[in-house]
Design a protein around this motif. Structure first.
Motif, short mmCIF file in Angstrom:
data_model
loop_
_atom_site.label_atom_id
_atom_site.label_comp_id
_atom_site.label_asym_id
_atom_site.label_seq_id
_atom_site.Cartn_x
_atom_site.Cartn_y
_atom_site.Cartn_z
N GLY B 149 0.87 -1.11 0.01
CA GLY B 149 -0.05 -0.05 -0.05
C GLY B 149 0.65 1.13 0.04
N SER B 150 0.20 2.45 -0.16
CA SER B 150 -1.18 2.20 -0.01
C SER B 150 -2.29 2.04 -1.26
CB SER B 150 -1.48 3.74 0.64
OG SER B 150 -1.36 4.87 -0.42
N SER B 151 -1.25 2.04 -2.20
CA SER B 151 -2.29 2.00 -3.53
C SER B 151 -2.51 0.37 -3.87
CB SER B 151 -1.39 2.51 -4.88
OG SER B 151 -0.93 3.85 -4.73
N GLY B 152 -2.73 -0.30 -2.71
CA GLY B 152 -2.75 -1.55 -2.93
C GLY B 152 -4.02 -2.36 -3.89
N GLY B 153 -5.21 -1.49 -3.87
CA GLY B 153 -6.08 -1.88 -4.80
C GLY B 153 -5.61 -1.54 -6.28
N SER B 154 -5.27 -0.70 -6.70
CA SER B 154 -4.50 -0.33 -7.96
C SER B 154 -3.86 -1.24 -8.42
CB SER B 154 -3.90 0.97 -7.93
OG SER B 154 -4.83 2.04 -7.74
N ALA B 155 -2.77 -1.81 -7.53
CA ALA B 155 -1.77 -2.90 -7.97
C ALA B 155 -2.28 -3.84 -8.19
CB ALA B 155 -0.62 -2.93 -6.61
N VAL B 156 -3.35 -4.43 -7.43
CA VAL B 156 -3.75 -5.83 -7.54
C VAL B 156 -4.69 -5.81 -8.74
CG1 VAL B 156 -5.74 -7.28 -6.25
CG2 VAL B 156 -3.92 -6.42 -5.02
N ALA B 157 -5.47 -4.79 -8.96
CA ALA B 157 -6.36 -4.56 -10.13
C ALA B 157 -5.62 -4.81 -11.45
CB ALA B 157 -7.14 -3.37 -10.21
N VAL B 158 -4.35 -4.31 -11.42
CA VAL B 158 -3.55 -4.55 -12.68
C VAL B 158 -2.82 -6.15 -12.68
CG1 VAL B 158 -1.33 -3.92 -13.88
CG2 VAL B 158 -2.96 -2.31 -12.98
N ALA B 159 -2.54 -6.53 -11.15
CA ALA B 159 -1.76 -7.70 -11.37
C ALA B 159 -3.03 -8.80 -11.66
CB ALA B 159 -1.21 -7.99 -10.00
N ALA B 160 -4.17 -8.67 -11.17
CA ALA B 160 -5.26 -9.63 -11.47
C ALA B 160 -5.68 -9.85 -12.68
CB ALA B 160 -6.42 -9.55 -10.49
N GLY B 161 -5.40 -8.70 -13.52
CA GLY B 161 -5.65 -8.74 -15.06
C GLY B 161 -6.94 -8.02 -15.31
N ILE B 162 -7.54 -7.43 -14.20
CA ILE B 162 -8.61 -6.74 -14.34
C ILE B 162 -8.64 -5.45 -15.59
CG2 ILE B 162 -10.67 -5.41 -13.19
CD1 ILE B 162 -9.65 -6.84 -10.51
N VAL B 163 -7.56 -4.91 -15.45
CA VAL B 163 -7.31 -3.67 -16.06
C VAL B 163 -5.96 -3.61 -16.47
CG1 VAL B 163 -9.08 -2.05 -15.55
CG2 VAL B 163 -7.26 -2.09 -13.96
N PRO B 164 -5.39 -2.87 -17.69
CA PRO B 164 -4.20 -2.84 -18.06
C PRO B 164 -3.28 -1.98 -17.39
CG PRO B 164 -5.48 -2.18 -19.96
CD PRO B 164 -6.27 -2.72 -18.67
N PHE B 165 -4.00 -1.05 -16.71
CA PHE B 165 -3.13 0.07 -15.95
C PHE B 165 -4.21 0.61 -14.70
CE2 PHE B 165 -5.04 3.28 -18.88
CZ PHE B 165 -5.24 4.40 -18.11
#
Lengths: 94, 469
Positions: B149-165
């Motif tokens: 964190g603190s941008s944990g949600g952003s990192a996971v959204a990209v890592a999990a393949g939800i969004v490219p950035f």
């Protein structure tokens, strides 16, 4: 480093946060530990050192003196928890 | 690695796929990964509507933006006129922003599509996303571990393949460290490269906006769109960011910050970082061992300067003009005191009160001024290293992602997770975390590259090389 409960109460008042007794106690411990940690800066001789307050070196960043569209009063008042007669309402002060 | 974003844009423009299909795919992935709790809100209807508009433009043969149809998420401390902007705090739980942040506006102008808002530590105070008022985000690789964190949600959204950035903000490591913990690229630009207008302020002298992406080229593309003055943030430089397209091999001098390669650093982290250093040497770069003696004071400086600044910035959350007001308040003092008590997380209160402590009468010189002077010493050391090195290299974090709950009882231990990212923040230097390997147990590890102020384009060109090694 220990911070007394009275000191923590004073900090809470300065910070405008009302805290329960258990919160005050755990904050006294945490703040004491953190202040103890940051005190290690005492080891440094900084007498002849200028402080750094900003990083960009930019000075006097101007924009043109022209009026730009602003948010409406209504939009901003809509954000307030309580309003009356186009004003933000709070409990009686005096 | 090539740009994932460009691939999507090209496929949409050539008709192989549509913006609608890409947005649907992202929304489905968001739902499939719901248990990770990366996102606080999704904007299904608005995003699909926007996708249809972009698809229609393409069908009519009209010009579209550089990010046409690409879905993304923003950390929920970016103000958006769609949905809520909560900063993951109760006091802003119902807040609907009347403006868009400059970063959101610029991405919208390039036809990127905001599909949701990402979780964070409340007001970006934390290094694990466990301080969110709405529950933690889980690591994308290991569910039992933190997102960072603190941008944990952003990192996971990209890592999990939800969004490219995804958009993030970094005050002391909040983009780079979750990037490292989840195996994605996390880039903190030079202080002052990108406007923070419309981003919930934490510490004004170190806050920056930056992207989390799958590839360095994508970080470069997004940053190119975000960089430059907008007339709303007086700390922003005129746009100097010019991506380097000439990839011809150059030999650099790279300084290994040895203070971050020894005691207290996880063995797998040291080994993976050393492996990158070895490969750089084999590729013809000159590698030097360098020392940053002030590094050991960086966290102490940070935990004076940042609480001081954020205690001022968070004074505006008073339950009067916006946000949640305590319904128990009978007096104006109660409005402030009870609203702030109920609206802030414990870590917010801790930091605000430390800020009040170091700024209070009699302590200002001993703490705040002293820290700003020590900050000068740290900057001087960096400057000296950059006289002989083009870039500095070190781990992004001392360990891979730790377990949920492991550090929550001891704030100081949690702060140590930022030890390697904080120095570049205090000096305003550009720094990037690039995935470089895994621990023995399969957890992602990132390597941090640090450049001179305003050397962002050069740093990213170098990071592309590190990524390929």
């Amino acid at each position: 480093m220990s911070v007394s409960l009275d000191e923590v109460r004073h900090l809470a008042a300065l910070s405008e946060i009302q805290l329960s007794d258990s919160e005050l106690e755990s904050l006294a411990t945490d703040i004491g530990n953190i202040v103890g940690y940051i005190n290690q800066l005492d080891e440094l001789d900084t007498d002849q050192v200028e402080p750094t307050f900003q990083l960009t070196g930019l000075q006097n960043v101007w924009r043109d003196d022209k009026i730009e569209p602003q948010l409406s009063r209504e939009k901003l008042l809509n954000l307030a928890p309580d309003t009356e007669n186009n004003q933000v309402k709070v409990p009686k002060v005096l | 690695m090539t740009s994932l974003i460009n691939e999507i844009v090209n496929n949409i423009k050539s008709g192989q796929t549509t913006a609608r299909a890409e947005v649907e795919k992202a929304l489905r992935a968001a739902q499939d990964n719901d248990e990770l709790h990366a996102l606080l809100e999704t904007f299904d209807d608005e995003a699909l509507h926007r996708a249809d508009e972009i698809d229609a433009k393409i069908r009519r043969g009209e010009q579209v933006g550089r990010l046409a149809g690409v879905p993304y998420v923003a950390k929920d401390n970016f103000l958006t006129t769609i949905g809520h902007t909560t900063a993951a705090a109760k006091i802003l739980e119902n807040f609907e922003s009347p403006i868009d942040a400059t970063a959101i506006e610029r991405l919208d102008n390039e036809d990127a599509i905001l599909i949701g808002k990402a979780n964070l530590d409340a007001f970006a105070h934390g290094g694990s996303t466990e301080n969110s008022a709405f529950g933690p985000t889980h690591n994308a690789v290991d569910f039992e571990r933190v997102a960072g964190g603190s941008s944990g949600g952003s990192a996971v959204a990209v890592a999990a393949g939800i969004v490219p950035f995804a958009l993030g903000s970094d005050t002391g490591g909040s983009i780079r460290q979750p990037g490292s913990f989840n195996g994605v690229v996390g880039y903190k630009p030079t202080y002052g490269m990108i406007s923070r207008y419309g981003v919930v302020a934490m510490a004004s002298s170190t806050d920056v906006v930056g992207p989390l992406t799958r590839t360095v080229e994508d970080a470069e593309l997004v940053s190119d769109i975000l960089a430059g003055q907008d007339g709303h943030d007086s700390t922003v430089h005129d746009n100097y960011f010019q991506p380097i397209t000439d990839n011809s091999q150059r030999s650099y001098t790279i300084g290994v910050i040895k203070d971050f390669m020894g005691e207290g650093v996880d063995a797998d982290v040291v080994n993976q970082t050393q492996a990158v250093i070895n490969r750089l040497e084999q590729a013809g770069h000159t590698v030097r061992q360098v020392s940053l003696p002030m590094a050991k004071y960086a966290l102490a400086i940070y935990y004076i300067v940042v609480p001081a600044e954020l205690s001022s910035n968070l004074a505006r959350y008073d339950g009067v003009r916006y946000g949640v007001r305590s319904d128990k308040a009978k007096s104006l003092d109660d409005v402030y005191g009870l609203s702030r008590s109920a609206g802030f997380m414990p870590e917010n209160k801790r930091r605000i009160m430390i800020g009040s402590y170091v700024l209070s009468s009699g302590y200002f010189d001993a703490y705040y001024l002293k820290a700003q002077k020590a900050r000068t010493l740290l900057i001087n050391e960096f400057n000296k290293l950059f006289d002989e090195c083009d870039f500095l290299i070190c781990p992004t974090a001392p360990t891979p992602a730790f377990k949920l709950g492991e550090n929550t009882s001891d704030p100081l231990k949690m702060y140590l997770a930022d030890a390697m990212t904080v120095p570049a923040s205090l000096a305003g230097l550009p720094a990037i975390s690039v995935p470089c390997g895994e621990s023995d147990s399969g957890l992602p590890i990132g390597v941090q590259l640090i450049g001179r102020q305003k050397d962002d384009a050069k740093l990213l060109a170098f990071a592309k090389e590190v990524e390929r090694l």
